[in-house]
Design a protein around this motif. Structure first.
Motif, PDB file in Angstrom:
ATOM      1  N   ALA A 124      -0.458   4.161  -6.591  1.00  0.00           N
ATOM      2  CA  ALA A 124      -0.244   2.758  -6.966  1.00  0.00           C
ATOM      3  C   ALA A 124       0.826   2.593  -8.044  1.00  0.00           C
ATOM      4  O   ALA A 124       1.689   1.717  -7.932  1.00  0.00           O
ATOM      5  CB  ALA A 124      -1.564   2.130  -7.424  1.00  0.00           C
ATOM      6  N   MET A 125       0.773   3.420  -9.088  1.00  0.00           N
ATOM      7  CA  MET A 125       1.764   3.275 -10.158  1.00  0.00           C
ATOM      8  C   MET A 125       3.179   3.642  -9.709  1.00  0.00           C
ATOM      9  O   MET A 125       4.125   2.912 -10.047  1.00  0.00           O
ATOM     10  CB  MET A 125       1.327   4.051 -11.392  1.00  0.00           C
ATOM     11  N   PRO A 126       3.380   4.731  -8.959  1.00  0.00           N
ATOM     12  CA  PRO A 126       4.734   4.971  -8.446  1.00  0.00           C
ATOM     13  C   PRO A 126       5.232   3.851  -7.527  1.00  0.00           C
ATOM     14  O   PRO A 126       6.413   3.498  -7.566  1.00  0.00           O
ATOM     15  CB  PRO A 126       4.608   6.291  -7.684  1.00  0.00           C
ATOM     16  N   LEU A 127       4.327   3.291  -6.713  1.00  0.00           N
ATOM     17  CA  LEU A 127       4.744   2.166  -5.876  1.00  0.00           C
ATOM     18  C   LEU A 127       5.247   1.010  -6.731  1.00  0.00           C
ATOM     19  O   LEU A 127       6.238   0.355  -6.392  1.00  0.00           O
ATOM     20  CB  LEU A 127       3.584   1.684  -5.004  1.00  0.00           C
ATOM     21  N   LYS A 128       4.565   0.760  -7.843  1.00  0.00           N
ATOM     22  CA  LYS A 128       4.960  -0.358  -8.700  1.00  0.00           C
ATOM     23  C   LYS A 128       6.251  -0.063  -9.468  1.00  0.00           C
ATOM     24  O   LYS A 128       7.168  -0.882  -9.481  1.00  0.00           O
ATOM     25  CB  LYS A 128       3.852  -0.681  -9.696  1.00  0.00           C
ATOM     26  N   TYR A 129       6.309   1.090 -10.117  1.00  0.00           N
ATOM     27  CA  TYR A 129       7.411   1.342 -11.036  1.00  0.00           C
ATOM     28  C   TYR A 129       8.638   1.985 -10.395  1.00  0.00           C
ATOM     29  O   TYR A 129       9.734   1.857 -10.926  1.00  0.00           O
ATOM     30  CB  TYR A 129       6.924   2.192 -12.213  1.00  0.00           C
ATOM     31  N   ASN A 131       6.793  -2.333  -5.952  1.00  0.00           N
ATOM     32  CA  ASN A 131       5.779  -2.875  -5.059  1.00  0.00           C
ATOM     33  C   ASN A 131       4.424  -2.834  -5.787  1.00  0.00           C
ATOM     34  O   ASN A 131       3.672  -1.875  -5.652  1.00  0.00           O
ATOM     35  CB  ASN A 131       5.733  -2.054  -3.764  1.00  0.00           C
ATOM     36  N   PRO A 132       4.087  -3.892  -6.522  1.00  0.00           N
ATOM     37  CA  PRO A 132       2.885  -3.869  -7.372  1.00  0.00           C
ATOM     38  C   PRO A 132       1.585  -4.272  -6.674  1.00  0.00           C
ATOM     39  O   PRO A 132       0.572  -4.462  -7.338  1.00  0.00           O
ATOM     40  CB  PRO A 132       3.241  -4.889  -8.460  1.00  0.00           C
ATOM     41  N   GLU A 133       1.579  -4.376  -5.366  1.00  0.00           N
ATOM     42  CA  GLU A 133       0.412  -4.910  -4.664  1.00  0.00           C
ATOM     43  C   GLU A 133      -0.855  -4.071  -4.828  1.00  0.00           C
ATOM     44  O   GLU A 133      -1.954  -4.615  -4.831  1.00  0.00           O
ATOM     45  CB  GLU A 133       0.730  -5.064  -3.178  1.00  0.00           C
ATOM     46  N   MET A 134      -0.741  -2.761  -4.956  1.00  0.00           N
ATOM     47  CA  MET A 134      -1.931  -1.908  -5.036  1.00  0.00           C
ATOM     48  C   MET A 134      -2.499  -1.783  -6.448  1.00  0.00           C
ATOM     49  O   MET A 134      -3.637  -1.353  -6.613  1.00  0.00           O
ATOM     50  CB  MET A 134      -1.617  -0.509  -4.510  1.00  0.00           C
ATOM     51  N   ILE A 135      -1.714  -2.162  -7.447  1.00  0.00           N
ATOM     52  CA  ILE A 135      -2.155  -1.961  -8.833  1.00  0.00           C
ATOM     53  C   ILE A 135      -3.452  -2.710  -9.125  1.00  0.00           C
ATOM     54  O   ILE A 135      -4.384  -2.144  -9.691  1.00  0.00           O
ATOM     55  CB  ILE A 135      -1.050  -2.395  -9.824  1.00  0.00           C
ATOM     56  N   ARG A 136      -3.540  -3.956  -8.768  1.00  0.00           N
ATOM     57  CA  ARG A 136      -4.719  -4.750  -9.119  1.00  0.00           C
ATOM     58  C   ARG A 136      -6.008  -4.228  -8.467  1.00  0.00           C
ATOM     59  O   ARG A 136      -6.983  -3.958  -9.172  1.00  0.00           O
ATOM     60  CB  ARG A 136      -4.510  -6.216  -8.780  1.00  0.00           C
ATOM     61  N   PRO A 137      -6.074  -4.048  -7.137  1.00  0.00           N
ATOM     62  CA  PRO A 137      -7.348  -3.580  -6.565  1.00  0.00           C
ATOM     63  C   PRO A 137      -7.700  -2.140  -6.957  1.00  0.00           C
ATOM     64  O   PRO A 137      -8.853  -1.843  -7.254  1.00  0.00           O
ATOM     65  CB  PRO A 137      -7.154  -3.716  -5.056  1.00  0.00           C
ATOM     66  N   VAL A 138      -6.710  -1.267  -6.988  1.00  0.00           N
ATOM     67  CA  VAL A 138      -6.981   0.123  -7.348  1.00  0.00           C
ATOM     68  C   VAL A 138      -7.323   0.226  -8.831  1.00  0.00           C
ATOM     69  O   VAL A 138      -8.249   0.947  -9.220  1.00  0.00           O
ATOM     70  CB  VAL A 138      -5.794   1.039  -6.977  1.00  0.00           C
ATOM     71  N   GLY A 139      -6.605  -0.506  -9.654  1.00  0.00           N
ATOM     72  CA  GLY A 139      -6.895  -0.509 -11.092  1.00  0.00           C
ATOM     73  C   GLY A 139      -8.278  -1.065 -11.392  1.00  0.00           C
ATOM     74  O   GLY A 139      -9.004  -0.536 -12.240  1.00  0.00           O
TER      75      GLY A 139
END
Length: 94
Positions: A23-28, A32-40
């Motif tokens: 999730a973090m590599p996808l965002k940074y 692509n920050p879509e996975m940060i919220r549910p996974v976090g």
């Protein structure tokens, strides 16, 4: 009790790996920050359950403070809960 704790530890470790290495590599990296919220959120809930249940087991099973602190601190690095599960609970009965 120990079987449930092992399950919680495994799920918490998996959620940390998904958060830190997917999730973090996808965002940074790929913006692509879509996975940060549910996974976090899942990781945060599992982390909280892990600490609460470790505290419950500390008093229920009369763990010493050193073991309890090591088990709690192991939830911080991504692979720490897997190590704790292997070191302290591999021979524990359900």
């Amino acid at each position: 009790m120990i079987r449930l704790f092992k399950l919680i530890a495994t799920l918490e470790g998996i959620s940390a790996i998904i958060l830190f290495f997917i999730a973090m590599p996808l965002k940074y990296i790929w913006d692509n920050p879509e996975m940060i919220r549910p996974v976090g959120m899942a990781h945060g809930v599992l982390f909280t359950i892990y600490i609460i249940y470790a505290t419950y087991l500390k008093f229920k099973l009369n763990w010493d403070w050193k073991m309890y602190i090591i088990i709690c601190l192991a939830s911080i690095p991504p692979l720490g809960t897997f190590y704790i599960e292997w070191k302290y609970f591999r021979t524990a009965k359900a």
